[in-house]
Write a protein that holds these residues in place. Structure first.
Motif, PDB file in Angstrom:
ATOM      1  N   ARG A  60      14.691  -3.320 -11.159  1.00  0.00           N
ATOM      2  CA  ARG A  60      15.410  -2.119 -11.768  1.00  0.00           C
ATOM      3  C   ARG A  60      14.253  -0.965 -11.749  1.00  0.00           C
ATOM      4  O   ARG A  60      12.825  -1.090 -11.705  1.00  0.00           O
ATOM      5  N   ILE A  98      21.222  17.006 -15.952  1.00  0.00           N
ATOM      6  CA  ILE A  98      21.020  17.214 -17.308  1.00  0.00           C
ATOM      7  C   ILE A  98      19.830  18.637 -17.334  1.00  0.00           C
ATOM      8  O   ILE A  98      19.368  18.542 -18.898  1.00  0.00           O
ATOM      9  N   GLY A  99      19.713  19.294 -17.019  1.00  0.00           N
ATOM     10  CA  GLY A  99      18.509  20.014 -16.910  1.00  0.00           C
ATOM     11  C   GLY A  99      16.861  20.066 -17.231  1.00  0.00           C
ATOM     12  O   GLY A  99      15.813  20.226 -17.637  1.00  0.00           O
ATOM     13  N   MET A 100      17.009  18.827 -16.666  1.00  0.00           N
ATOM     14  CA  MET A 100      15.213  18.618 -16.646  1.00  0.00           C
ATOM     15  C   MET A 100      14.324  19.345 -15.463  1.00  0.00           C
ATOM     16  O   MET A 100      15.000  19.742 -14.497  1.00  0.00           O
ATOM     17  N   THR A 101      12.654  19.827 -15.759  1.00  0.00           N
ATOM     18  CA  THR A 101      12.368  20.964 -14.663  1.00  0.00           C
ATOM     19  C   THR A 101      12.020  19.127 -13.475  1.00  0.00           C
ATOM     20  O   THR A 101      12.099  18.541 -13.805  1.00  0.00           O
ATOM     21  N   GLN A 112       9.625  17.150 -15.562  1.00  0.00           N
ATOM     22  CA  GLN A 112      10.274  15.324 -16.017  1.00  0.00           C
ATOM     23  C   GLN A 112      10.809  15.283 -15.050  1.00  0.00           C
ATOM     24  O   GLN A 112      10.675  13.651 -15.491  1.00  0.00           O
ATOM     25  N   TYR A 162      10.101  11.158 -15.452  1.00  0.00           N
ATOM     26  CA  TYR A 162      10.500  10.566 -16.398  1.00  0.00           C
ATOM     27  C   TYR A 162      12.156   9.491 -15.378  1.00  0.00           C
ATOM     28  O   TYR A 162      11.794   8.517 -15.608  1.00  0.00           O
ATOM     29  N   ILE A 163      11.678  10.381 -13.532  1.00  0.00           N
ATOM     30  CA  ILE A 163      12.893   9.568 -12.989  1.00  0.00           C
ATOM     31  C   ILE A 163      12.107   9.527 -12.077  1.00  0.00           C
ATOM     32  O   ILE A 163      11.981   7.721 -11.870  1.00  0.00           O
ATOM     33  N   THR A 222      17.021  25.581 -15.243  1.00  0.00           N
ATOM     34  CA  THR A 222      16.974  24.315 -16.210  1.00  0.00           C
ATOM     35  C   THR A 222      17.888  24.414 -17.443  1.00  0.00           C
ATOM     36  O   THR A 222      18.463  23.610 -17.775  1.00  0.00           O
ATOM     37  N   GLU A 236      19.080  14.464  -8.259  1.00  0.00           N
ATOM     38  CA  GLU A 236      20.011  15.566  -8.258  1.00  0.00           C
ATOM     39  C   GLU A 236      20.645  15.245  -9.924  1.00  0.00           C
ATOM     40  O   GLU A 236      20.732  15.912 -10.662  1.00  0.00           O
ATOM     41  N   ALA A 237      20.504  13.771 -10.801  1.00  0.00           N
ATOM     42  CA  ALA A 237      21.182  13.638 -12.190  1.00  0.00           C
ATOM     43  C   ALA A 237      19.492  14.077 -12.818  1.00  0.00           C
ATOM     44  O   ALA A 237      20.908  14.680 -13.608  1.00  0.00           O
ATOM     45  N   ALA A 238      19.157  13.857 -12.568  1.00  0.00           N
ATOM     46  CA  ALA A 238      17.689  14.603 -13.521  1.00  0.00           C
ATOM     47  C   ALA A 238      18.122  16.049 -13.398  1.00  0.00           C
ATOM     48  O   ALA A 238      18.097  16.806 -14.920  1.00  0.00           O
ATOM     49  N   GLU A 239      18.424  16.836 -12.053  1.00  0.00           N
ATOM     50  CA  GLU A 239      18.501  17.930 -12.611  1.00  0.00           C
ATOM     51  C   GLU A 239      19.258  18.774 -13.256  1.00  0.00           C
ATOM     52  O   GLU A 239      19.659  19.886 -14.229  1.00  0.00           O
ATOM     53  N   GLN A 297      18.972  10.157  -7.669  1.00  0.00           N
ATOM     54  CA  GLN A 297      18.351  10.286  -8.823  1.00  0.00           C
ATOM     55  C   GLN A 297      17.469  11.839  -9.089  1.00  0.00           C
ATOM     56  O   GLN A 297      17.531  11.598 -10.910  1.00  0.00           O
ATOM     57  N   PRO A 355       8.636   6.892 -12.286  1.00  0.00           N
ATOM     58  CA  PRO A 355       8.424   4.863 -12.679  1.00  0.00           C
ATOM     59  C   PRO A 355       9.236   4.495 -11.405  1.00  0.00           C
ATOM     60  O   PRO A 355       9.068   3.470 -11.066  1.00  0.00           O
ATOM     61  N   GLN A 356       9.949   4.888 -10.957  1.00  0.00           N
ATOM     62  CA  GLN A 356      11.244   4.045  -9.694  1.00  0.00           C
ATOM     63  C   GLN A 356      10.111   3.850  -8.723  1.00  0.00           C
ATOM     64  O   GLN A 356       9.793   2.971  -7.880  1.00  0.00           O
ATOM     65  N   PHE A 376      19.801   6.631 -13.894  1.00  0.00           N
ATOM     66  CA  PHE A 376      18.506   6.510 -14.000  1.00  0.00           C
ATOM     67  C   PHE A 376      18.362   4.881 -14.253  1.00  0.00           C
ATOM     68  O   PHE A 376      18.615   4.145 -14.754  1.00  0.00           O
ATOM     69  N   PHE A 396      29.107  12.485 -11.133  1.00  0.00           N
ATOM     70  CA  PHE A 396      28.807  12.375  -8.995  1.00  0.00           C
ATOM     71  C   PHE A 396      29.713  11.313  -8.564  1.00  0.00           C
ATOM     72  O   PHE A 396      29.835  10.645  -9.738  1.00  0.00           O
TER      73      PHE A 396
END
Ligand SMILES: Nc1ncnc2c1ncn2[C@@H]1O[C@H](COP(=O)(O)OP(=O)(O)O)[C@@H](O)[C@H]1O
Ligand SMILES: [Mg+2]
Lengths: 240, 223
Positions: B223, B129-132, B135, B139-140, A73, B124-127, B122, B143-144, A89, A83
């Motif tokens: 959304r 940016i360095g999210m664990t 997280q 956060y991603i 991370t 992959e995008a979160a990971e 979703q 909620p969806q 999001f 991408f």
């Protein structure tokens, strides 16, 4: 900045990357081209650990990605990725899309993150869109927000996986312009794209991949005008 | 008509118990369902196994049997349960727990489907940016996923209300049991059970309307 040695990647028995080695220097803009299925996306995804290399070593920004002890991370915070399908999001506004990384991952304050986000939105020409939701934006606008989201982490390297190929033709230009600006500011970039104009204008080096190997590499001039390998020539004659 | 008006206070008292048990069960069941769903999606096989066995057991046997087993069966084998909760309170706690565990098994599948329904990009995008993983989930993904889960969760809530009538045979004074007590005194089964049915219907009608409304709302602002 990025050092790859004999990178191999298999999905089951299907070897997709068959020994890739390359050095990418700081501030260098490398364009990766090649036919569909040649392993370009897999190569890029290995560079930030979205795919785990089967063997070989990858060192990015001084961290050895292929060492299991490396905090992946932490490494990903230094490597931005854009991408093909934007992957914004959906449940967050444009502003929150950009600030969530700095806030939750880097632990910065909301004020600081929002100030940075607004600066980045101005840079990608979307100042007035901060409270929109991604689904209200055009593809070109979404991709520019995605670039801003990656930049908000202040990465050392940016990876782009066919950032314009899901866009309507009239929107390709606005995204390429943002990328050209970035390149001129000295960002280290690895870009998978078939936009030859972009490659010629800001590319320092072009890599041609086919069937999981790097067949040929050189300056845009060498590759586009004086390709030596028959496979490169055959590919270029199809897309140019 | 008189029989109905005179028994209405008692029935409404039962209705409050029904609503209370339903609310308690759905809240606990949602927590259980969330945990069990995350366990089921985990890569660590013992978590997966525990969660799978739980869901299969509670979906594969009748609720009434589960309630009898928990309320009347368990204290025999584990007297400590009565010691901890008291022999008077244990049936109430056991009933709530049984109901929550049963609904939780269904909610596990709702949550799991909700999480799996979120586009892989979703995560992959979160990971990227360095999210664990935590997280990313917090956060991603959740909620969806939660937005998709609201309609089936509300339906499960309606189901839970119906299921509370199975608490009558174990002596919980909810709507159905109150109805039975009144009928055993005045023998007006048609009027009383009819009223009981109408009261259930009103509550469930309100809830399913809410589900429909939420579903439309979520379609308008996707959304
Ligand atoms: N997650 C995956 N599982 C199995 N096979 C995959 C996976 N991702 C890619 N591949 C395979 O790897 C090969 C290279 O894919 P990719 O890297 O996407 O190529 P490119 O981006 O050059 O089109 C393809 O044959 C593809 O089917
Ligand atoms: Mg690709």
């Amino acid at each position: 900045m990025i050092s790859v040695k004999d990178l191999r990647k298999s999905f089951g028995s299907n070897e997709v990357l068959k020994g890739i080695s390359n050095e990418i220097k700081e501030r260098e803009v490398v364009v990766v081209i090649g036919p569909s299925g040649s392993g370009k996306s897999t190569f890029l995804r290995c560079l930030n650990g979205l795919e785990k290399a089967t063997s070989g070593t990858i060192v990015v920004a001084g961290m050895e990605l292929t060492n299991p002890k490396t905090d992946i991370t932490k490494l990903r915070q230094r490597v931005g990725m854009v991408f093909q399908r934007f992957n914004l999001f959906h449940h967050l506004t444009v502003l929150d899309n950009i600030t969530i990384g700095p806030r939750k991952v880097l632990g910065k304050s909301r004020e600081e993150s929002e100030a940075l986000a607004r600066q980045l939105l101005a840079k990608v020409g979307l100042k007035d869109k901060e409270s929109s939701y991604p689904d209200e934006l055009s593809g070109g606008q979404q991709q520019r927000v995605a670039i801003a989201r990656a930049l908000a982490m202040k990465p050392d390297v940016m990876l782009f996986d066919e950032p314009t190929s899901a866009l309507d033709p009239e929107m390709v230009g606005e995204v390429l312009q943002v990328m050209k600006d970035l390149a001129r500011e000295g960002m280290t970039m690895v870009v998978v794209t078939h936009e030859m104009g972009f490659a010629r204008e800001v590319g320092d080096r072009v890599i041609f991949m086919d069937d999981g190997v790097i067949v040929e590499e050189g300056t845009p001039e060498q590759i586009f005008s004086n390709a030596k390998e028959p496979r490169t020539k055959a590919f270029l004659s199809k897309i140019l | 008509m008189d029989t109905i008006t005179s028994s209405l206070p008692q029935l409404l008292q039962g209705l409050w118990h029904t609503i209370g048990y339903s609310l308690l069960a759905i809240v606990l069941a949602t927590i259980i369902g969330l945990i069990a769903a995350l366990m089921k999606l985990s890569k660590f096989w013992p978590w997966k196994a525990i969660s799978t066995v739980y869901v299969e057991l509670f979906r594969g046997t009748p609720l009434l049997v589960q309630l009898f087993f928990i309320v009347f069966g368990l204290p025999g084998a584990f007297p400590v349960l009565n010691q901890i909760f008291g022999p008077k309170s244990y049936p109430f706690i056991g009933a709530a727990a049984g109901l929550a565990l049963n609904e939780g098994a269904y909610i596990t599948e709702i949550v799991r489907a909700g999480i799996l329904g979120v586009d892989r990009g979703q995560r992959e995008a979160a990971e990227s940016i360095g999210m664990t993983p935590f997280q990313t989930m917090r956060y991603i993904i959740l909620p969806q996923a939660f937005k998709r889960m609201i309609p089936p969760l509300v339906n499960q809530f309606a189901q839970t209300i119906k299921d509370t009538s199975l608490l009558a045979p174990i002596g919980i004074l909810e709507l159905m049991y109150q109805g039975q007590i009144i009928v055993s005194e005045n023998f007006e089964g048609f009027a009383i059970y009819g009223t009981v049915a109408i009261l259930y219907f009103i509550i469930i009608f309100i809830i399913t309307r809410m589900a429909g409304y939420l579903e439309r709302r979520l379609q308008i602002d996707k959304r």
